[in-house]
Design an enzyme around this catalytic site. Structure first.
Site, PDB file in Angstrom:
ATOM      1  N   HIS A  17     107.558 -34.786 -15.928  1.00  0.00           N
ATOM      2  CA  HIS A  17     106.925 -35.797 -15.089  1.00  0.00           C
ATOM      3  C   HIS A  17     107.874 -36.231 -13.973  1.00  0.00           C
ATOM      4  O   HIS A  17     109.088 -35.995 -14.037  1.00  0.00           O
ATOM      5  CB  HIS A  17     106.509 -36.997 -15.933  1.00  0.00           C
ATOM      6  CG  HIS A  17     105.484 -36.655 -16.977  1.00  0.00           C
ATOM      7  ND1 HIS A  17     105.813 -36.362 -18.284  1.00  0.00           N
ATOM      8  CD2 HIS A  17     104.142 -36.552 -16.896  1.00  0.00           C
ATOM      9  CE1 HIS A  17     104.714 -36.093 -18.963  1.00  0.00           C
ATOM     10  NE2 HIS A  17     103.682 -36.204 -18.148  1.00  0.00           N
TER      11      HIS A  17
ATOM     12  N   ASP B  15     112.836 -36.504 -19.974  1.00  0.00           N
ATOM     13  CA  ASP B  15     111.544 -35.969 -19.558  1.00  0.00           C
ATOM     14  C   ASP B  15     111.742 -35.224 -18.241  1.00  0.00           C
ATOM     15  O   ASP B  15     111.916 -35.830 -17.183  1.00  0.00           O
ATOM     16  CB  ASP B  15     110.548 -37.119 -19.387  1.00  0.00           C
ATOM     17  CG  ASP B  15     109.157 -36.662 -18.972  1.00  0.00           C
ATOM     18  OD1 ASP B  15     109.015 -35.526 -18.494  1.00  0.00           O
ATOM     19  OD2 ASP B  15     108.204 -37.453 -19.122  1.00  0.00           O
TER      20      ASP B  15
ATOM     21  N   SER C  43      98.502 -34.882 -17.408  1.00  0.00           N
ATOM     22  CA  SER C  43      99.253 -36.057 -16.962  1.00  0.00           C
ATOM     23  C   SER C  43     100.066 -35.796 -15.700  1.00  0.00           C
ATOM     24  O   SER C  43     100.452 -36.743 -15.011  1.00  0.00           O
ATOM     25  CB  SER C  43     100.181 -36.557 -18.079  1.00  0.00           C
ATOM     26  OG  SER C  43     101.073 -35.558 -18.482  1.00  0.00           O
TER      27      SER C  43
END
Length: 426
Positions: free
Chosen positions: A405, A402, A155
């Site tokens: 990312h 997070d 990702s």
């Protein structure tokens, strides 16, 4: 006006000294929580979706003297290392606005999910010895005419894919002339007037693994298994691409050992062996390079490899609060020598060693240290939360931030500016 990293008004903290008391268990738990957000979108429907000196210096592009790489339109200034530089403030802002790119999804859509500050969008990478060529979306689209560009990885690499889509799609005026479709592990952005596609393929280890399901892949780090000599399982879907951008790293960080399997996953008689993580990673690199040599034509195609994307899950790394991470961080790390200990230098060495052996001209995008300064650029808490947050989490945002990312527009646009530079001016 360019403002050096050390004197920017946006950087107020001074005297940080990185501490290398990294806790492996904490990182493993942190990474385990993060993955899976992107592909829950697929589950809802697979239809149209409306610059510092490196401590490790991997080999440059391999080519014979005077040989011109495919798609190159010029040469870089002699002696210029675009990966060695500094971040400078740029009042002009990002190359696109979040709201201008309808294909973006969480976790990249930080503004949509409540992030109010925008300073992280105003930093430009300035190499020490030269300047980056300006990203030219029209040139990129015209070059991609009748061709396929494919990003392969996890990702993080998908974030780079979305960045590239956002950089070019605003120059396609007709909404009907652009589309995004999902089919299992493959996402395809189509620029119809150019008969061109920019694609992403989910393969977090490049090799076949028990984490290959694009929706259900939250395997505990210690339970992750890759299958030896299995590159063709995914590679069959990559054939015919004209430009490949590979990346694989975070999913390998499961401890000092990693599990590999000799035979097929449905063969219960085949045992699983544990090997040093660097050995398992080397196996994946060798598989990737074998596939490239078998399936890509260096006179017509180009291959890139993006290095490790750093995380900022431990504020000890930059000398901050004991229990902190990227949450509430709006300034980058003001230390030109900073190198977070979550970046596995042994893995960097494996990349270096294997690329040096390759007979195929692989272009390295060495984004690791330049990105390690950017603790301000992560999604943090500004993303869609797929599971309801508990009262304890809501009271302590650090616990669900997070820090792997990145927000878009943001840092990964710079990765693609570097890709653009190495693509056209290697």
């Amino acid at each position: 006006m360019d403002v050096p990293l050390s004197s920017s008004a946006a950087l107020r903290r001074k005297g940080y000294r990185p501490l290398y008391s990294f806790t492996l268990v904490a990182l493993i738990l942190f990474i385990t929580i993060l993955y899976g957000e992107h592909f829950l979108i697929i589950f809802r429907g697979q239809s149209e979706v409306h610059r510092p000196h490196q401590s490790s210096s991997p080999s440059p592009v391999k080519r014979k003297d005077g040989e011109k790489l495919a798609f190159a339109v010029g040469e870089a200034e002699r002696g210029c290392d675009v990966f060695s530089g500094r971040w400078v403030w740029d009042e002009r802002g990002p190359l696109y606005e979040e709201a201008e790119c309808p294909f973006l999804t969480s976790p990249e859509t930080c503004q949509e999910h409540g992030r109010a500050d925008t300073d992280y969008q105003h930093w430009r990478w300035q190499p020490h010895a030269c300047s980056l060529p300006s990203f030219n979306a029209s040139l990129m689209l015209e070059t991609l005419r009748d061709k396929r560009m494919m990003f392969v990885g996890d990702s993080i690499n998908m974030g780079q894919f979305y960045s590239m889509v956002c950089l070019v799609q605003k120059f396609i005026p007709s909404y009907d002339a652009r589309s995004m479709t999902w089919n299992g592990s493959l996402a395809v952005f189509e620029a119809k007037d150019y008969n061109a596609t920019i694609e992403f393929y989910w393969a977090p280890f490049l090799l076949e693994s028990n984490s290959d399901n694009p929706v259900i892949h939250r395997i505990k780090p210690n339970d992750r298994v890759v299958r030896k000599d299995s590159i063709n399982k995914h590679g069959d879907h990559w054939k015919g691409a004209d430009i490949m951008v590979f990346s694989t790293y975070l999913w390998w960080i499961s401890g000092l050992k990693f599990k590999i399997q000799e035979g097929a996953f449905d063969d219960e008689d085949i045992g699983i062996a544990e090997v040093p993580t660097e050995e398992a990673y080397r196996m994946a690199m060798k598989g990737m390079l074998w596939w490239v040599n078998e399936n890509m034509d260096p006179n017509k195609t180009r291959v890139f490899f993006t290095t490790m994307s750093p995380t900022h899950g431990n504020a000890f790394e930059w000398g901050a609060h004991e229990y902190g991470n990227c949450y509430n961080q709006t300034e980058m790390i003001d230390d030109a020598n900073y190198w977070g200990s979550d970046c596995n230098k042994n893995v960097m060495n494996v990349i270096d060693e294997e690329l040096r052996k390759s007979g195929y001209p692989i272009t390295l995008l060495n984004i690791t240290q330049m990105s390690s300064y950017r603790k301000d650029a992560h999604c943090s808490i500004y993303k869609q939360q797929w599971n309801p947050l508990t009262p304890a989490q809501l009271a302590y945002p650090v616990s669900y931030a997070d820090c792997a990312h990145w927000c878009l527009p943001g840092l990964q646009d710079t990765w693609n500016e570097l890709l653009f530079a190495k693509f056209f001016y290697p």
